[in-house]
Write a protein that holds these residues in place. Structure first.
Motif, PDB file in Angstrom:
ATOM      1  N   UNK A 188       0.734  -0.809  -0.011  1.00  0.00           N
ATOM      2  CA  UNK A 188       0.035  -0.389   0.057  1.00  0.00           C
ATOM      3  C   UNK A 188       0.790   0.843  -0.136  1.00  0.00           C
ATOM      4  N   UNK A 189      -0.167   2.209  -0.554  1.00  0.00           N
ATOM      5  CA  UNK A 189       0.751   3.341  -0.608  1.00  0.00           C
ATOM      6  C   UNK A 189       1.305   4.620   1.038  1.00  0.00           C
ATOM      7  N   UNK A 190       2.673   4.339   0.627  1.00  0.00           N
ATOM      8  CA  UNK A 190       2.870   5.132   2.565  1.00  0.00           C
ATOM      9  C   UNK A 190       3.313   3.747   3.356  1.00  0.00           C
ATOM     10  N   UNK A 191       2.887   2.555   3.231  1.00  0.00           N
ATOM     11  CA  UNK A 191       3.765   1.253   4.151  1.00  0.00           C
ATOM     12  C   UNK A 191       4.445   1.237   3.549  1.00  0.00           C
ATOM     13  N   UNK A 192       4.712   1.048   1.565  1.00  0.00           N
ATOM     14  CA  UNK A 192       5.232   0.634   1.203  1.00  0.00           C
ATOM     15  C   UNK A 192       7.232   1.820   1.499  1.00  0.00           C
TER      16      UNK A 192
END
Length: 649
Positions: free
Chosen positions: A332-336
């Motif tokens: 997910x965007x941010x988590x990556x």
């Protein structure tokens, strides 16, 4: 007078002060104006670099998407000339996909008074113009500079020396063709022992031990040694226009990657659970290295350091990979970005090739077609020969007659194999003529016999320990080279007695049993068995290590080395009776299945009675190949395609 003189003197004194202030203000305004102009100039250059980078990224991604299908088309044409798979066509399609030729029209540029301004656009409103900017390293449009020995002088130039991968060798015809269209062939091989090749090139010319590229997709860790061959081609792109041109050089690499990870499949794999929902036994199951599947569900990693998927990885719970805690939202965007910051690199231990930028990971076609073999008079193209497992077998064993249509116990076999001179030789064995049973004189020395399983399945029994002396008695080369066998049936000679094998195998179909294969040390380059049939492992198989590791393998002296072994079958069974025997497996597990609907459970092994093997009966030490010496004669293939810039610093 004094009063007036006082004021007059004061007025004269103020003039230089005012003048000085005016000059200071003027200089300040000038400096501010100059600074503004410099900032605008810097901003325009920065924007130009951003434009170049965006154009570059779009074109590189399009090239990655276009190239594999064109390389396959070239193989299907046997690397012959053809406009549909030429480098010129590859670049043209990449330009079209990336919209690199699109820009403001000359009319709009004129109306905006921008005709003479610097532009980040690559072409001049023409895809033909854009393609002309893509050339070989020596400036030839529509061509590349292949990474082969014929172009060694080009790569010896200061701009490229020490910055490119090891060169490959091939015939002059293939090297000439390689500049015009991509050539992927076993005939392209490593030329000499150079830095970066960690196994002896004289022994491992096709596949060697090389470093995994520094990319986000974790089939292996960046810099980790893996078994592969790196085909590569260099080219130049001139970004910009006649007013401002930026030349950059690139290497397009196609890594031929034999299947080598502990668990590997192009289908949907369920890691950590059996079909009945029970978990793998963590006390007896370990995974060293990476797990790869087209898509997968993960319920525990059992020591695996990486998870690599093509399209999807589902996790039931958070897992730990190489010391990093990873959840289902890893992509997910941010988590990556958070995980990348925590690890200090964008090469995470869990990744999808679909989201990995300038690369693609492509498992080549397998399925049940991998088990088949064409008739001897059938002409196959280079891609069909490259991807058909059965086609690579040097020995074919065909059942040409049976007891009856109901009893598929073979009564005649046709065996083909290369002799010591490389010519094909044929031996026909017939019951009652020259094929005695195991209980008749001469029978115990023949590596092929027949038997019935406890549930009365008709079987052809193969004894690997007897194959070498039998081959040499019949004028064939030893199992050092005749080390791959394809088992099948041929109904064409006796259609009333021989059944066409079903898919999946029917109860009435002939099966194959492997017996007396505990010691395979005389198979110095391994043994492969391929059959579109049910195959039983009748007893211990490949359980005795070689006396020493092979010379030039890259393996540490003193390592335990077993001859490489691969079995590809429509169905695999352990044992031939109803007894649920313990299973101890070391090495790799793979599947030829395709698709993403039915899950493949790697440790769901079947016994001879068709019952599922209980999880407590399975011990598995799964680990990757460590050397090309561990590569069996027949193996599935993957392609890893990557583009990297040749640094000019």
């Amino acid at each position: 007078m004094k009063h007036g003189s006082k004021y007059c003197t004061s007025g004269y004194v103020s003039l230089p002060i005012v003048t000085g202030l005016a000059i200071m203000f003027s200089l300040s305004l000038t400096m501010l104006f100059k600074s503004t102009l410099m900032n605008r100039d810097q901003a325009s250059k920065t924007q130009l670099r951003v434009d170049y980078r965006q154009r570059e990224e779009a074109l590189m991604r399009a090239l990655i998407a276009t190239f594999p299908s064109k390389a396959i088309a070239s193989m299907k044409a046997n690397h012959g000339d053809g406009p549909e798979h030429s480098w010129s066509t590859i670049f043209a399609e990449a330009v079209r996909l990336s919209s690199s030729s699109q820009r403001l029209s000359p009319q709009i540029l004129q109306s905006l008074n921008l005709r003479n301004k610097l532009s980040g656009d690559v072409g001049d409103h023409s895809s033909t113009e854009v393609r002309s900017w893509i050339t070989s390293l020596t400036g030839e449009p529509g061509r590349v500079t292949p990474g082969t020995m014929a172009y060694a002088e080009v790569f010896a130039q200061p701009a490229f020396a020490g910055k490119v991968p090891p060169l490959l060798s091939a015939s002059s015809d293939l090297q000439t063709a390689d500049a015009l269209r991509p050539v992927v062939s076993p005939l392209k091989r490593y030329a000499s022992q150079v830095p970066g090749l960690m196994a002896d090139v004289t022994l491992h010319r096709v596949y060697n031990l090389i470093a995994y590229p520094n990319i986000r997709f974790g089939y292996a860790a960046p810099g980790e040694l893996f078994v592969a061959k790196r085909n590569w081609w260099a080219f130049t792109i001139n970004y910009g226009s006649s007013q401002s041109t930026v030349a950059r050089h690139y290497v397009l690499s196609l890594y031929e990657v034999p299947s080598q990870m502990p668990i590997e499949a192009s289908a949907f794999a369920a890691i950590g659970t059996h079909q009945d929902g029970t978990a793998w036994n963590s006390d007896t199951v370990t995974i060293d290295g990476a797990v790869y599947a087209g898509s997968m569900s993960v319920a525990g990693t059992y020591g695996a350091a990486r998870l690599a998927g093509r399209s999807r990885i589902d996790m039931t719970d958070e897992v730990t990979l190489g010391g990093l805690s990873v959840g289902a939202d890893f992509d997910a965007m941010g988590e990556r970005e958070r995980l990348q910051a925590e690890r200090g690199t964008d090469a995470l231990p869990v990744a999808l090739s679909a989201n990995s930028g300038r690369l693609t990971f492509l498992p080549l076609p397998t399925g049940n077609g991998y088990l088949r073999r064409s008739a001897p008079d059938t002409t196959l193209n280079a891609f069909e020969e490259y991807t058909a497992g059965g086609q690579k077998c040097r020995i074919t064993v065909e059942a040409t007659d049976m007891v009856s249509i109901e009893d598929q116990t073979p009564t005649a076999l046709r065996i083909r194999f290369p002799d010591t001179a490389g010519a094909m030789r044929e031996v026909v064995l017939k019951r009652g003529s020259n094929w005695p049973t195991a209980f008749e004189p001469g029978g115990p020395g023949i590596p092929f016999q027949t038997e019935l399983t406890n549930n009365n399945r008709s079987c052809l029994t193969f004894y690997p320990s007897l194959l070498d002396p039998w081959l040499q008695t019949n004028g064939a080369a030893s199992v050092a080279s005749n080390n791959s066998l394809h088992f099948g049936v041929n109904p064409s000679l006796n259609p009333l007695n021989v059944r066409v094998s079903s898919d999946p195998p029917a109860i009435e179909d002939m099966c194959v049993i492997i017996r007396r294969g505990k010691n395979l040390t005389n198979y110095t380059k391994g043994l492969s068995i391929v059959a579109p049939l049910r195959v039983y492992v009748g007893d211990d198989l490949n359980a005795i290590p070689a006396a020493a590791v092979p010379a030039g393998s890259g393996l540490a002296t003193g390592s335990t080395f077993y001859p490489p072994l691969s079995i590809f079958s429509a169905e695999l069974r352990v044992g031939t009776t109803a007894f649920n025997r313990p299973i101890e497996h070391h090495g790799q597990l793979g599947s030829l299945a395709t698709g993403t609907t039915n899950a493949w459970q790697p440790l769901d092994m079947k016994s001879g009675s068709d019952d599922a093997v209980h999880s407590d009966s399975i011990s598995a030490n799964l680990k990757p190949l460590r050397s090309p010496a561990e590569l069996p004669p027949v193996h599935p293939m993957n392609w890893l395609v990557v583009i990297e810039e040749i640094s000019q610093n």
